[in-house]
Design a protein around this motif. Sequence first.
Motif, mmCIF file in Angstrom:
data_model
loop_
_atom_site.group_PDB
_atom_site.id
_atom_site.type_symbol
_atom_site.label_atom_id
_atom_site.label_comp_id
_atom_site.label_asym_id
_atom_site.label_seq_id
_atom_site.Cartn_x
_atom_site.Cartn_y
_atom_site.Cartn_z
ATOM 1 N N HIS A 177 0.809 -0.504 0.133
ATOM 2 C CA HIS A 177 -0.163 0.350 -0.219
ATOM 3 C C HIS A 177 1.035 1.333 -0.180
ATOM 4 O O HIS A 177 0.773 1.910 1.032
ATOM 5 C CB HIS A 177 -1.152 0.198 1.166
ATOM 6 N N PHE A 178 0.729 1.845 -1.076
ATOM 7 C CA PHE A 178 2.680 2.892 -1.549
ATOM 8 C C PHE A 178 1.568 4.018 -0.789
ATOM 9 O O PHE A 178 2.016 4.982 -0.373
ATOM 10 C CB PHE A 178 2.458 3.227 -2.495
ATOM 11 N N LEU A 179 0.649 4.201 -0.746
ATOM 12 C CA LEU A 179 -0.373 5.775 -0.339
ATOM 13 C C LEU A 179 -0.386 5.987 1.177
ATOM 14 O O LEU A 179 0.152 6.830 1.936
ATOM 15 C CB LEU A 179 -1.965 5.378 -0.062
ATOM 16 N N VAL A 180 -0.122 4.332 1.119
ATOM 17 C CA VAL A 180 -0.168 4.486 3.080
ATOM 18 C C VAL A 180 1.814 4.662 3.758
ATOM 19 O O VAL A 180 1.981 5.202 4.332
ATOM 20 C CB VAL A 180 -0.276 3.236 4.161
ATOM 21 N N THR A 181 2.500 4.313 3.009
ATOM 22 C CA THR A 181 4.349 4.482 2.790
ATOM 23 C C THR A 181 4.402 6.568 2.758
ATOM 24 O O THR A 181 5.049 6.415 3.317
ATOM 25 C CB THR A 181 4.939 3.530 1.612
ATOM 26 N N ASN A 182 3.984 5.967 1.686
ATOM 27 C CA ASN A 182 4.006 7.576 1.361
ATOM 28 C C ASN A 182 3.410 8.735 2.268
ATOM 29 O O ASN A 182 3.971 9.632 2.431
ATOM 30 C CB ASN A 182 3.468 8.266 0.117
ATOM 31 N N ASN B 149 -5.698 20.417 4.093
ATOM 32 C CA ASN B 149 -6.419 19.867 2.734
ATOM 33 C C ASN B 149 -4.606 18.430 2.664
ATOM 34 O O ASN B 149 -5.579 18.091 1.284
ATOM 35 C CB ASN B 149 -5.139 21.005 1.675
ATOM 36 N N LEU B 150 -4.449 18.622 2.991
ATOM 37 C CA LEU B 150 -3.210 17.660 2.466
ATOM 38 C C LEU B 150 -4.000 16.012 2.643
ATOM 39 O O LEU B 150 -3.784 14.860 2.403
ATOM 40 C CB LEU B 150 -1.587 17.166 3.261
ATOM 41 N N THR B 151 -4.919 15.979 3.927
ATOM 42 C CA THR B 151 -5.426 14.674 4.634
ATOM 43 C C THR B 151 -7.101 14.417 3.318
ATOM 44 O O THR B 151 -7.057 13.639 2.674
ATOM 45 C CB THR B 151 -6.663 14.522 5.613
ATOM 46 N N ARG B 152 -7.305 15.966 3.004
ATOM 47 C CA ARG B 152 -7.919 15.610 1.837
ATOM 48 C C ARG B 152 -7.797 15.087 0.732
ATOM 49 O O ARG B 152 -8.524 14.095 0.049
ATOM 50 C CB ARG B 152 -8.635 16.785 1.563
ATOM 51 N N ARG B 153 -6.104 15.163 0.566
ATOM 52 C CA ARG B 153 -6.041 14.912 -1.057
ATOM 53 C C ARG B 153 -5.496 13.328 -0.855
ATOM 54 O O ARG B 153 -6.148 13.012 -1.698
ATOM 55 C CB ARG B 153 -4.747 15.594 -1.579
ATOM 56 N N PHE B 154 -5.329 13.316 0.728
ATOM 57 C CA PHE B 154 -5.088 11.495 0.440
ATOM 58 C C PHE B 154 -6.373 10.562 0.072
ATOM 59 O O PHE B 154 -6.350 10.025 -0.253
ATOM 60 C CB PHE B 154 -4.488 11.150 2.127
ATOM 61 N N ALA B 155 -7.428 11.213 1.417
ATOM 62 C CA ALA B 155 -8.770 10.442 0.785
ATOM 63 C C ALA B 155 -8.689 10.809 -0.188
ATOM 64 O O ALA B 155 -9.601 9.279 -0.857
ATOM 65 C CB ALA B 155 -9.855 11.383 1.666
ATOM 66 N N SER B 156 -9.380 11.657 -1.130
ATOM 67 C CA SER B 156 -8.687 11.414 -2.867
ATOM 68 C C SER B 156 -8.815 10.306 -3.353
ATOM 69 O O SER B 156 -8.656 9.581 -4.005
ATOM 70 C CB SER B 156 -8.848 12.851 -3.367
ATOM 71 N N VAL B 157 -7.341 10.448 -3.936
ATOM 72 C CA VAL B 157 -6.643 9.792 -4.062
ATOM 73 C C VAL B 157 -6.166 8.188 -3.627
ATOM 74 O O VAL B 157 -6.467 6.561 -4.366
ATOM 75 C CB VAL B 157 -4.398 10.239 -3.670
ATOM 76 N N GLU C 92 -9.159 6.365 -2.610
ATOM 77 C CA GLU C 92 -10.004 6.191 -2.842
ATOM 78 C C GLU C 92 -10.008 5.821 -4.583
ATOM 79 O O GLU C 92 -10.798 5.013 -4.783
ATOM 80 C CB GLU C 92 -11.077 7.239 -3.507
ATOM 81 N N LYS C 93 -9.308 6.814 -5.268
ATOM 82 C CA LYS C 93 -8.999 6.489 -6.077
ATOM 83 C C LYS C 93 -8.202 5.020 -6.269
ATOM 84 O O LYS C 93 -7.866 3.574 -7.242
ATOM 85 C CB LYS C 93 -7.637 7.272 -7.424
ATOM 86 N N TYR C 94 -6.868 5.000 -5.632
ATOM 87 C CA TYR C 94 -6.469 3.436 -5.541
ATOM 88 C C TYR C 94 -7.054 2.016 -5.410
ATOM 89 O O TYR C 94 -6.937 1.119 -5.589
ATOM 90 C CB TYR C 94 -4.949 4.155 -4.126
ATOM 91 N N THR C 95 -8.109 2.473 -3.693
ATOM 92 C CA THR C 95 -8.556 1.409 -4.046
ATOM 93 C C THR C 95 -9.319 1.281 -5.426
ATOM 94 O O THR C 95 -9.805 -0.419 -5.810
ATOM 95 C CB THR C 95 -9.776 1.946 -2.827
ATOM 96 N N THR C 96 -10.139 2.002 -6.181
ATOM 97 C CA THR C 96 -10.451 1.878 -7.257
ATOM 98 C C THR C 96 -10.146 0.820 -8.068
ATOM 99 O O THR C 96 -10.594 0.060 -8.507
ATOM 100 C CB THR C 96 -11.364 2.150 -8.256
ATOM 101 N N ALA C 97 -8.956 1.176 -7.737
ATOM 102 C CA ALA C 97 -7.741 0.442 -8.846
ATOM 103 C C ALA C 97 -6.990 -1.396 -8.676
ATOM 104 O O ALA C 97 -7.463 -1.965 -10.006
ATOM 105 C CB ALA C 97 -6.074 1.583 -9.143
#
Length: 224
Positions: free
Chosen positions: A81-86, A158-166, A168-173
């Motif tokens: 889960h690269f988003l968590v790592t980042n 804003n960073l938290t909101r961006r993370f949530a948005s990204v 969502e796209k990641y989990t969809t992928a």
Amino acid sequence: MAEARSSLALTIDTHFLECAICYEPFSDPRVLPCLHVFCCECLERWANSCRVDDNSIVSCPLCNKIHTIPEEEGIKGFPIHFLVTNLQETVDKAKQNKSTAAYSGYCENHEGKEQEYFCENCGCAACSDCCVLDPTHRGHSFIRLKEASTQQRSSLENLTRRFASVEEKYTTAIQQIQEAKKNLAQDTHAKTQAIDEARNEFVQQVDNLIELTSKMPIVRKRQM
């Protein structure tokens, strides 16, 4: 300001960066097809503790869904889960920043002077004497500490909101990839089964031909 940033960073840790098995920050986070994330080592221990007869499956510790363990790599075959790592790296940097250090309210360099300002160049709190007399801050830009706190809080939100948005796209992928893998596995199984059936049918036909041939009378040539 530092307290506000530390509080938001702690909130991010609690919601996004803590393994539900060991309750520690993620280490080599792996995501299951159900989209729940765990430390790779924790997931391996969990899988070993749950195995009875079938070593090829693991149940999710949170939702109990059953997942097939990748054959070649085992638990390490599940995606990182690269988003968590980042996000972990981002939060760690925020915590290490000078502006996130504990704020006592009073200047260490000028006794009795309250820190009411924020040096945008150094990223630290400052008192009025720092702004005017301290040569290390000469030519620097200062704003009120309260204003800086509001800006930093807004930035992290804003960073938290961006993370949530990204995310969502990641989990969809991830879901699409898992669905594609499932369809591929089903298609491969169907074609393998069709090949096996065709081979068995061919072998049966050959066996029938051999059996039929063995029952035919032998025709000998008449000697002249």
